[in-house]
Design a protein around this motif. Structure first.
Motif, PDB file in Angstrom:
ATOM      1  N   GLY A 275       6.312  24.321  66.363  1.00 11.33           N
ATOM      2  CA  GLY A 275       5.123  23.084  66.531  1.00 11.33           C
ATOM      3  C   GLY A 275       4.309  23.074  65.313  1.00 11.33           C
ATOM      4  O   GLY A 275       4.799  23.304  64.028  1.00 11.33           O
ATOM      5  N   SER A 276       3.203  22.604  65.400  1.00  8.60           N
ATOM      6  CA  SER A 276       2.107  22.481  64.080  1.00  8.60           C
ATOM      7  C   SER A 276       0.845  22.764  64.314  1.00  8.60           C
ATOM      8  O   SER A 276      -0.283  22.209  64.194  1.00  8.60           O
ATOM      9  CB  SER A 276       2.213  21.028  63.720  1.00  8.60           C
ATOM     10  OG  SER A 276       1.765  20.112  64.682  1.00  8.60           O
ATOM     11  N   ALA A 277       0.643  24.224  65.105  1.00  7.07           N
ATOM     12  CA  ALA A 277      -0.860  24.437  65.283  1.00  7.07           C
ATOM     13  C   ALA A 277      -1.609  24.608  64.255  1.00  7.07           C
ATOM     14  O   ALA A 277      -2.692  24.289  64.147  1.00  7.07           O
ATOM     15  CB  ALA A 277      -0.631  25.788  66.380  1.00  7.07           C
ATOM     16  N   LEU A 278      -0.917  25.602  63.095  1.00 10.04           N
ATOM     17  CA  LEU A 278      -1.794  25.897  62.119  1.00 10.04           C
ATOM     18  C   LEU A 278      -2.348  24.550  61.302  1.00 10.04           C
ATOM     19  O   LEU A 278      -3.290  24.519  60.617  1.00 10.04           O
ATOM     20  CB  LEU A 278      -1.260  26.894  61.251  1.00 10.04           C
ATOM     21  CG  LEU A 278      -1.183  28.132  61.858  1.00 10.04           C
ATOM     22  CD1 LEU A 278      -0.335  29.196  61.087  1.00 10.04           C
ATOM     23  CD2 LEU A 278      -2.669  28.764  61.968  1.00 10.04           C
ATOM     24  N   ALA A 279      -1.370  23.532  61.141  1.00 11.66           N
ATOM     25  CA  ALA A 279      -1.302  22.488  60.445  1.00 11.66           C
ATOM     26  C   ALA A 279      -2.470  21.474  61.299  1.00 11.66           C
ATOM     27  O   ALA A 279      -3.368  20.699  60.443  1.00 11.66           O
ATOM     28  CB  ALA A 279       0.020  21.725  60.495  1.00 11.66           C
ATOM     29  N   ASP A 280      -2.211  21.348  62.546  1.00 11.47           N
ATOM     30  CA  ASP A 280      -3.597  20.742  63.118  1.00 11.47           C
ATOM     31  C   ASP A 280      -4.801  21.329  62.931  1.00 11.47           C
ATOM     32  O   ASP A 280      -5.709  20.490  62.852  1.00 11.47           O
ATOM     33  CB  ASP A 280      -3.122  20.516  64.462  1.00 11.47           C
ATOM     34  CG  ASP A 280      -1.629  19.980  64.855  1.00 11.47           C
ATOM     35  OD1 ASP A 280      -1.046  19.102  63.792  1.00 11.47           O
ATOM     36  OD2 ASP A 280      -1.025  20.038  65.779  1.00 11.47           O
ATOM     37  N   MET A 281      -4.919  22.743  63.013  1.00 10.28           N
ATOM     38  CA  MET A 281      -6.174  23.257  62.732  1.00 10.28           C
ATOM     39  C   MET A 281      -6.660  23.076  61.345  1.00 10.28           C
ATOM     40  O   MET A 281      -7.683  23.346  60.824  1.00 10.28           O
ATOM     41  CB  MET A 281      -6.038  24.636  63.153  1.00 10.28           C
ATOM     42  CG  MET A 281      -6.023  24.971  64.453  1.00 10.28           C
ATOM     43  SD  MET A 281      -6.095  26.642  65.088  1.00 10.28           S
ATOM     44  CE  MET A 281      -4.587  27.194  64.400  1.00 10.28           C
ATOM     45  N   GLY A 282      -5.738  22.447  60.219  1.00  8.29           N
ATOM     46  CA  GLY A 282      -5.961  22.487  58.784  1.00  8.29           C
ATOM     47  C   GLY A 282      -6.083  23.640  58.112  1.00  8.29           C
ATOM     48  O   GLY A 282      -6.486  23.504  56.731  1.00  8.29           O
ATOM     49  N   MET A 283      -5.533  24.686  58.521  1.00 14.42           N
ATOM     50  CA  MET A 283      -5.155  26.093  58.121  1.00 14.42           C
ATOM     51  C   MET A 283      -4.249  25.950  57.027  1.00 14.42           C
ATOM     52  O   MET A 283      -4.282  26.681  55.906  1.00 14.42           O
ATOM     53  CB  MET A 283      -5.327  27.147  58.871  1.00 14.42           C
ATOM     54  CG  MET A 283      -6.367  27.203  59.641  1.00 14.42           C
ATOM     55  SD  MET A 283      -8.170  27.795  59.205  1.00 14.42           S
ATOM     56  CE  MET A 283      -7.614  29.228  58.322  1.00 14.42           C
ATOM     57  N   ILE A 284      -3.073  25.219  57.237  1.00 14.10           N
ATOM     58  CA  ILE A 284      -1.964  25.023  56.192  1.00 14.10           C
ATOM     59  C   ILE A 284      -1.795  23.752  56.299  1.00 14.10           C
ATOM     60  O   ILE A 284      -2.099  22.947  56.850  1.00 14.10           O
ATOM     61  CB  ILE A 284      -0.654  25.837  56.673  1.00 14.10           C
ATOM     62  CG1 ILE A 284      -0.157  25.416  58.067  1.00 14.10           C
ATOM     63  CG2 ILE A 284      -1.175  27.356  56.783  1.00 14.10           C
ATOM     64  CD1 ILE A 284       1.225  25.937  58.260  1.00 14.10           C
ATOM     65  N   LYS A 285      -0.901  23.497  55.020  1.00 10.61           N
ATOM     66  CA  LYS A 285      -0.308  22.187  54.882  1.00 10.61           C
ATOM     67  C   LYS A 285       0.926  21.761  55.846  1.00 10.61           C
ATOM     68  O   LYS A 285       1.148  22.814  56.746  1.00 10.61           O
ATOM     69  CB  LYS A 285      -0.024  21.998  53.417  1.00 10.61           C
ATOM     70  CG  LYS A 285      -0.929  22.173  52.404  1.00 10.61           C
ATOM     71  CD  LYS A 285      -0.785  22.304  51.003  1.00 10.61           C
ATOM     72  CE  LYS A 285      -1.643  22.478  50.019  1.00 10.61           C
ATOM     73  NZ  LYS A 285      -1.237  22.791  48.757  1.00 10.61           N
TER      74      LYS A 285
END
Length: 414
Positions: A275-285
């Motif tokens: 998935g892309s949870a951290l990316a959706d939160m803006g924490m990672i690229k």
């Protein structure tokens, strides 16, 4: 009624001789192999015990080898960490001297030259390779260089100097079995050993209305954390705090962003596994970027490595900035030295535990060997005595058989 003829005596004698030969052959085999069990039918119960004991003995010997290998690795690692600790003490001495304000800018530049050489030595030790050819401080990525050096133009210097040092390893750990269902966890991550101060990641994106759209898995410092569809940011923070990682997660009361702060000195490792949870939160690229340098553009980062602290000292000396040397830089150096001392103590405790496992396995090996000997080995003195008795019996049987057939054709003709 049984008919007894001259052939009966011969048949019975031959039968008894064959039985004696079988017993002698078995005795010879036992003496030759030093084992009383050649086939399962020799002693089924003892054979069953013997197989289990021998299997366990083989595992104990492997456990001892595993612990010995770990002890050797810890011993080598301790040497490099201790050497870097001594280098950092010298760097601190230079920082204290440079912070007094009594040195001219030219003196500080001369001191910066030594600091730069000490920085190179620290990097060399951090990229050390063990006797087995594996990198010591790169996590489980043991065939690559642990730290990559970036050169650049530094104000106050006429030549290119080390501008940045990036970690190229990972945070993977190995679990080595040193006893039955007992493991030692080996953590060779260089971004823990050579980090100076706790790191903080402060997300600036408002996540008050954020919700996970699908089930996913995030990785924080190498630990998988499951995110369920519908989880909000508070649930994510709670799961991070409950995961056991050395990180404290919280929600910023002003920005409503996710804040991550390490509870010890190390670099935070974030990635989306599924998935892309951290990316959706803006924490990672996006997933094309790899940790630990995949932190989102809007995330504020604080806390650097041991190399960053030494580079900051060198740069401050080149600029003649006494104030920076005596405040921020000196404090970071102290934090880095404390972390090195902590990692050195941890390495020493791991070494002692490995040595304790070696000693325990050696004792267990002796005890299990005694069990194997009891079930499978022969009493050599008794075996030789029995064999000699069998030889005497065989000779007596042959002698009696010879006497039984002393009559010749001439005897019958008389």
């Amino acid at each position: 009624m049984h008919r007894i003829s001259s052939q009966f005596n011969n048949t019975d004698t031959q039968y008894q001789l064959r039985k004696q030969e079988v017993r002698q052959a078995m005795a010879n085999r036992q003496i030759g192999t030093q084992s009383r069990i050649g086939q399962l039918r020799d002693d089924p119960i003892a054979a069953g015990h013997l197989v289990r004991y021998q299997s366990y003995l083989g595992r104990v010997e492997q456990f001892e080898k595993n612990a010995q290998t770990l002890a050797d690795q810890y011993n080598v690692r301790e040497g490099y960490i201790n050497q870097n600790l001594q280098i950092m003490q010298r760097v601190r001495e230079l920082a204290v001297n440079g912070a007094t304000g009594t040195n001219t800018n030219e003196d500080l530049k001369n001191m910066a030259v030594e600091v730069n050489e000490l920085l190179k030595e620290i990097i060399q030790n951090a990229n050390a390779v063990g006797p087995d050819g594996n990198t010591l401080f790169a996590g489980t990525r043991t065939k690559g260089t642990a730290f990559d050096v970036v050169m650049g133009n530094i104000p106050g210097s006429n030549e290119e100097l080390i501008e940045k040092v990036n970690y190229q390893g990972n945070v993977g750990t190995n679990r080595i079995e040193v006893d039955e269902n007992a493991y030692l966890t080996v953590d060779n991550s260089g971004n823990k050993t050579f980090w100076a101060e706790p790191q903080q990641l402060m997300g600036q994106r408002d996540l008050s209305a954020w919700q996970a759209l699908e089930d996913s898995t995030i990785v924080v410092d190498g630990i998988d954390i499951a995110i369920k569809s519908g989880d909000n940011i508070y649930a994510v923070a709670a799961k991070i705090n409950d995961s056991g990682v050395a990180i404290k997660a919280s929600i910023d009361p002003v920005t409503n962003g996710l804040n991550l702060v390490t509870t010890d000195s190390h670099q935070i490792w974030l990635e989306d596994k599924n998935g892309s949870a951290l990316a959706d939160m803006g924490m990672i690229k996006d997933s094309s970027q790899f940790p630990p340098y995949n932190v989102g553009e809007s995330v504020k980062v604080s806390g650097g490595s041991l190399f960053d602290a030494v580079i900051s000292l060198r740069d401050a000396m080149l600029k003649g900035d006494h104030e920076a040397i005596g405040s921020r830089v000196l404090g970071t150096l102290d934090s880095g030295i404390n972390n090195l001392t902590t990692r050195l103590a941890k390495n020493g405790s791991d070494y002692e535990r490995a040595m304790n496992n070696i000693q325990r396995n050696q004792t267990t090996e002796v005890n299990v060997t005694q069990l194997v000997s009891r079930e499978g080995d022969i009493d050599i003195t008794k075996a030789i005595t029995d064999l000699k008795m069998m030889e005497y019996v065989n000779q007596a049987t042959m002698s009696n058989a010879g006497k039984m057939y002393q009559s010749s054709l001439l005897n019958y003709m008389r």
